[in-house]
Design an enzyme around this catalytic site. Sequence first.
Site: not given
Length: 336
Positions: A151-152
Amino acid sequence: MKVMVTGSAGFIGSAVSLKLLARGDEVIGLDVMNDYYDPALKRARLARTLDHDNYTALQIDLADREAMEAAFAKHQPQRVINLAAQAGVRYAATNPHVYVQSNVTGFLHILEGCRHNGVEHLVFASTSSVYGANTNMPFTVHDSAEHPLTLYAATKKANEQMAHSYAHLYGFPCTGLRFFTVYGPWGRPDMALFLFTKKILAGEPIQVFNHGKHKRSFTYIDDIVEGVVRVLDQPAAPDPAWDSNNPDPATSNAPYRLFNIGAEQQVELLRYIEVLEECLGRKAIMEMLPLQPGDVPDTEADVTDLARVVGYQPKVTVEEGVRNFVDWYRGYNGPL
């Protein structure tokens, strides 16, 4: 120039702020000063800039729309360097909402601030993590990066696309920098070099994922800072050769550019640890573990474009850089 630097108490943001101040720029530093890691280190970094007459410190959360609007309206920066983000690849697995709030909503507020206040150039941090499942080495900004594994990385890819849309719609220059494994003095405590040093000195085992076979473009902080400032000084411009039938991800018919920024030479993690052992004068106790979900085995930066456009040339070897970090660590933490 008057430059707004977000993440100004962070590892890279603090170092960039010092570089700008040293050459006579005025810096408006924004940082939320959260407790993702020890705020004492952030305060110590910040103390290095607070002594400068040309430095203004603001404690603001990028996700606070009203505070961000007020900061832009009051200080009217000419250029902006966005280095603030919720960092940490693995932390995102358990705290996803924090990443979207900081890295997406917060970035929108930066774009809006630039749009409404006549900012001449926005330079923003992306990451080599956007290459994700891509294994074609070296990583080049001219290849697709559509398969982030965390997700980062996905939030950073979103930043790139958001910036392009604003550059296209409103015509202000935006340049994204994909950072490759930055290390050095004043680094983040959650990064490998900091963690390894602390544990080796304490006689504790270090966790070595992928059995140490990772290869990374480890990049020293001073080389990163030099590249960021050079990019700041050269706003992105439309590429007259850009072809919509064969679109290049790195350029555009809008004032938008993407660059890799990092050391081109790969170093295996086991060699990185070996250099650290030599600098510390102690052997590491290594707990060998498999590759973690979301981690990529290797990274390698192609910085041809950055070298051609701004003369970027990283100079610091891993041997020199790790030595500098160890010297700083011992000074910061006292005799060990």
